[in-house]
Scaffold this motif. Structure first.
Motif, short mmCIF file in Angstrom:
data_model
loop_
_atom_site.label_atom_id
_atom_site.label_comp_id
_atom_site.label_asym_id
_atom_site.label_seq_id
_atom_site.Cartn_x
_atom_site.Cartn_y
_atom_site.Cartn_z
N LEU A 7 0.84 -1.20 0.00
CA LEU A 7 0.00 0.00 0.00
C LEU A 7 0.88 1.25 0.00
O LEU A 7 0.65 2.18 -0.79
CB LEU A 7 -0.93 -0.01 1.22
CG LEU A 7 -1.86 1.18 1.38
CD1 LEU A 7 -2.89 1.22 0.27
CD2 LEU A 7 -2.54 1.12 2.75
N GLY A 10 2.27 2.11 -3.25
CA GLY A 10 1.31 2.45 -4.29
C GLY A 10 0.87 1.27 -5.13
O GLY A 10 0.21 1.44 -6.15
N VAL A 13 -4.48 -0.21 -3.23
CA VAL A 13 -5.34 0.88 -2.79
C VAL A 13 -6.25 0.32 -1.72
O VAL A 13 -6.70 -0.84 -1.82
CB VAL A 13 -6.18 1.41 -3.98
CG1 VAL A 13 -7.13 2.50 -3.56
CG2 VAL A 13 -5.27 1.89 -5.11
N LYS A 14 -6.53 1.11 -0.68
CA LYS A 14 -7.48 0.67 0.35
C LYS A 14 -8.83 0.40 -0.29
O LYS A 14 -9.24 1.10 -1.22
CB LYS A 14 -7.64 1.74 1.42
CG LYS A 14 -6.52 1.78 2.40
CD LYS A 14 -6.85 0.86 3.53
CE LYS A 14 -5.90 1.11 4.70
NZ LYS A 14 -6.00 0.04 5.64
N HIS A 15 -9.53 -0.61 0.23
CA HIS A 15 -10.81 -1.01 -0.35
C HIS A 15 -11.71 -1.58 0.73
O HIS A 15 -11.23 -2.32 1.60
CB HIS A 15 -10.57 -2.06 -1.45
CG HIS A 15 -11.80 -2.56 -2.08
ND1 HIS A 15 -12.56 -1.81 -2.94
CD2 HIS A 15 -12.43 -3.75 -1.99
CE1 HIS A 15 -13.58 -2.52 -3.35
NE2 HIS A 15 -13.53 -3.71 -2.79
N TYR A 67 -8.09 -4.47 0.35
CA TYR A 67 -7.30 -3.84 -0.70
C TYR A 67 -7.81 -4.21 -2.09
O TYR A 67 -8.48 -5.22 -2.28
CB TYR A 67 -5.83 -4.29 -0.61
CG TYR A 67 -5.18 -4.00 0.70
CD1 TYR A 67 -4.70 -2.73 1.00
CD2 TYR A 67 -5.06 -5.00 1.67
CE1 TYR A 67 -4.10 -2.46 2.22
CE2 TYR A 67 -4.45 -4.73 2.90
CZ TYR A 67 -3.98 -3.47 3.16
OH TYR A 67 -3.39 -3.20 4.37
N ARG A 68 -7.39 -3.40 -3.04
CA ARG A 68 -7.51 -3.74 -4.45
C ARG A 68 -6.20 -3.30 -5.10
O ARG A 68 -5.53 -2.39 -4.60
CB ARG A 68 -8.73 -3.09 -5.10
CG ARG A 68 -8.72 -1.60 -5.18
CD ARG A 68 -9.95 -1.07 -5.93
NE ARG A 68 -10.00 0.37 -5.90
CZ ARG A 68 -9.29 1.19 -6.66
NH1 ARG A 68 -8.45 0.70 -7.54
NH2 ARG A 68 -9.40 2.49 -6.55
N SER A 70 -3.53 -1.53 -7.61
CA SER A 70 -3.48 -0.34 -8.46
C SER A 70 -3.44 -0.86 -9.90
O SER A 70 -3.32 -2.05 -10.15
CB SER A 70 -2.26 0.50 -8.14
OG SER A 70 -1.08 -0.23 -8.40
N HIS A 74 -1.46 -5.12 -12.33
CA HIS A 74 -2.67 -5.56 -11.64
C HIS A 74 -2.70 -7.07 -11.41
O HIS A 74 -2.86 -7.54 -10.28
CB HIS A 74 -3.89 -5.11 -12.47
CG HIS A 74 -5.19 -5.64 -12.01
ND1 HIS A 74 -6.16 -4.84 -11.49
CD2 HIS A 74 -5.72 -6.89 -12.01
CE1 HIS A 74 -7.22 -5.56 -11.18
NE2 HIS A 74 -6.97 -6.81 -11.50
#
Length: 147
Positions: A7, A10, A13-15, A67-68, A70, A74
């Motif tokens: 995270l 980068g 991303v928080k999810h 999370y997901r 970026s 991916h």
């Protein structure tokens, strides 16, 4: 390196996941696993469909972990995250990543690079991962699973 480290770099991303999202991801995986049974699929398409099924359940595990990925790398991040989410062993992650590379080569660079054996191995990996991720959800995030 932890998912929190990813995270901060980068890579994630928080999810906040929800039951509809998780149900939909499992639904796509189940559809794809069923589609792998179709007759007359080329080995490439069979591998690609099974790969997508596995990617969807791995994405569900990452989402449940908060999370997901970026956009950059991916698929690689989702695959690598299995070590941190469901505690997958290095062998599974290495095999899945090899199929990622094979799928890319067959889809973008050269025809006829996927064998029937490789396609069947990817289907087996996807089926096993589907079960492993569902069991992980039941043990760790039952609130995100439909009964």
């Amino acid at each position: 390196m932890s998912l929190k480290d990813w995270l901060s770099k980068g890579w994630l991303v928080k999810h906040t996941p929800n039951i509809i999202e998780i149900t939909d991801l499992f639904g796509v995986a189940d559809r794809d696993l069923e589609d792998c049974k179709a007759e007359r699929l080329s080995p490439h398409w069979k591998l690609a469909i099974a790969y997508n099924a596995a990617l969807q359940v791995a994405t569900a595990a990452l989402a449940a972990s908060g999370y997901r990925p970026s956009r950059e790398a991916h698929h690689l991040r989702v695959i690598q995250s299995l070590r941190h989410t469901i505690g997958a062993g290095p062998a599974l992650v290495v095999e899945f990543d090899a199929f990622r590379k094979k799928r890319n080569m067959g889809g973008y660079e050269r025809a006829w690079v996927v064998s029937d054996k490789e396609a069947d191995e990817m289907v087996s990996l996807a089926n096993k991962l589907r079960i492993d991720v569902e069991n992980w959800f039941k043990a760790n995030h039952p609130e995100l699973m439909k009964v």
